[in-house]
Design a protein around this motif. Structure first.
Motif, PDB file in Angstrom:
ATOM      1  N   LEU A 166      -1.145  19.422   1.998  1.00 39.56           N
ATOM      2  CA  LEU A 166      -1.968  19.399   3.211  1.00 39.56           C
ATOM      3  C   LEU A 166      -1.268  20.067   4.393  1.00 39.56           C
ATOM      4  O   LEU A 166      -0.059  20.193   4.430  1.00 39.56           O
ATOM      5  CB  LEU A 166      -2.320  17.948   3.568  1.00 39.56           C
ATOM      6  N   THR A 169      -3.027  25.015   7.430  1.00 37.56           N
ATOM      7  CA  THR A 169      -4.165  25.644   6.750  1.00 37.56           C
ATOM      8  C   THR A 169      -4.721  26.824   7.531  1.00 37.56           C
ATOM      9  O   THR A 169      -5.530  27.585   7.004  1.00 37.56           O
ATOM     10  CB  THR A 169      -5.307  24.621   6.590  1.00 37.56           C
ATOM     11  N   ASP A 242      -8.297  21.576   4.627  1.00 35.07           N
ATOM     12  CA  ASP A 242      -7.460  21.574   3.426  1.00 35.07           C
ATOM     13  C   ASP A 242      -8.286  21.886   2.180  1.00 35.07           C
ATOM     14  O   ASP A 242      -7.818  22.540   1.254  1.00 35.07           O
ATOM     15  CB  ASP A 242      -6.802  20.196   3.251  1.00 35.07           C
TER      16      ASP A 242
END
Lengths: 295, 295
Positions: A166, A169, A242
């Protein structure tokens, strides 16, 4: 009162609270996809709409093929989150009249290439005038050999898992991610998964949604949350986009799940589901993306 | 080259010309709805997306309940044009953060009221930030006791019909029209109809589309075209937003159709279908609405 004050989740609740559906609708508002009853006993269809807007989800500098790709990939991620298989899609384009035809063709090229990869039939759409570009993608999907996995069915004691890593991004990942379709389908068929959703607004916004829908609480172990290089724990919870799967399993399947998992995609147990009365633990406060409150 | 120069029909052709679909898709791009193969033999589903945009399809002065109503009614009109029955819908809203919650609630109230009238389940949607308001409506429908009526199946010698009256749509009609669902379903079941579409961009734009799709020509009798009070023939062809049905029938059923027609809705034979080689007759030139070329 305007939207900035109200926030997205409360808006949706306010708008859709009075909706009453017929027996044809198995799951309405509030999950990654709607679920409609099929013609055959036990069969069901998935139904999803999702939009991206210029200067919110992409900019004039974003390569147009990646804009088209993203429009479809986001909706595919929601089909993945139910464990479903995409079948057909519709595209609506809002476009300023001065938009170059070359730009639009590239958008479509990116979108079409991804559709072919996942065998999605593009069956129609619409173009309309608009002051900025936006793309609305609609998908119709089905379940193959599994029931749709909802976000409202996690139980206390279940384990919490995420696929992939995660955070961080915003450079490339939000444009180039692969929707976790095979993973989602495999998980739905395994029978071990109790609830699932995709991470689009960040763990910090989406995990509380899963918990509210399931009427449970949760404990996250900060150290266990897998992060992209350079991402802080706060980034990993807050950034969004994500497009990984967040899911829960029966507590005793952890070892089997890790052993049988047939994908190279990372699989991490990040915590557990608690009873509703227990305080939520481990998420940084005020994390997660709200479409009206944060920008 | 930009969109204003290219125009809407050529844009759609350019973008979707390369799309190749699987056997699951019975009708793709180019009709009022896409048609997807159902699970049962001969069964099929309809699939439609349609958007309205502030300052294009409505303004800040439009009563918000009528904005929501219009978003759904337009998509229902496309289901009607196939002879289908709406089942479930998804709503996507693009909204500026300063939008008042009161306004949005009224939009939803109008939309929900019409959904209940036609027994459409509203099963989900999405809200996203945008610089102006837009509403994208998606419908999933089915056929009951009839095959979907396409716009590509008119034959030379067929008669051309319209429901209702045309023109002078911009004052109230474009916000308050009733989609011709019962009429469309009845026509599809009658077995007399050879092709059908709805009139959204005006007879002057839509009849040539039906003719191109069916590879035929047409003759319209100016005098026979039913107009709203105050509408010139040019208005009736050019304004758009009539949301009436344009359809063709076998030539010998005119009397039967008029006798059996069970609705109070006006029904008028306005011309006939000619062979492709014959010149089109009766439409004023340059009539009909193009989303990118006229405003």
């Amino acid at each position: 009162m305007n939207l900035r004050k109200l926030g997205e989740d409360r808006l949706v609740k306010l708008l859709t609270g009075g909706w009453k559906n017929s027996v044809r609708t198995l799951v309405g508002v509030g999950d990654d996809c709607a679920v409609l009853r099929g013609e055959k006993a036990g069969g069901s269809y998935l139904f999803k709409t999702d939009a991206i807007v210029e200067n919110v989800h992409f900019t004039a500098k974003t390569p147009p093929a990646l804009v088209g790709r993203k429009a479809l990939a986001r909706a595919l991620s929601d089909i993945a989150a139910m464990g479903g298989e995409p079948v057909a899609g519709l595209v609506t384009l809002g476009l300023p009249p001065q938009t170059s035809v070359r730009w639009i063709r590239s958008v479509y090229r990116g979108l079409t290439a991804l559709a072919q990869r996942y065998e999605v039939d593009l069956v129609g759409g619409e173009t309309t005038q608009a002051p900025v570009c936006w793309i609305n993608m609609v998908l119709w999907g089905k379940m193959r050999g599994a029931k749709p996995v909802l976000r409202s069915t996690a139980k206390p004691g279940d384990l919490l898992w995420v696929t992939g890593r995660l955070g961080k991004t915003q450079q490339r990942h939000h444009l180039t991610f692969l929707p976790r379709l095979e993973e989602g389908q495999w998980l739905a068929r395994s029978g071990w998964v109790t609830a699932m959703m995709d991470l689009s607004d960040g763990l910090g916004a989406d995990l509380p949604r899963l918990a509210r829908a399931s009427r449970v609480s949760y404990r996250i172990e900060e150290k266990s949350v897998p992060r992209r290089p350079g991402a802080s724990y706060f980034d990993a919870c807050q950034e969004g986009e994500d497009y990984e799967l967040l899911f829960t399993t029966l507590p005793f399947v952890a070892k089997k799940l890790r052993t049988k998992w047939p994908f190279s995609t990372r699989l991490t147990c990040v915590g557990e589901i608690l009873k509703r009365q227990q305080p939520a633990q481990g998420l940084p406060s005020h994390s997660g993306y709200d479409h009206f409150q944060q920008r």
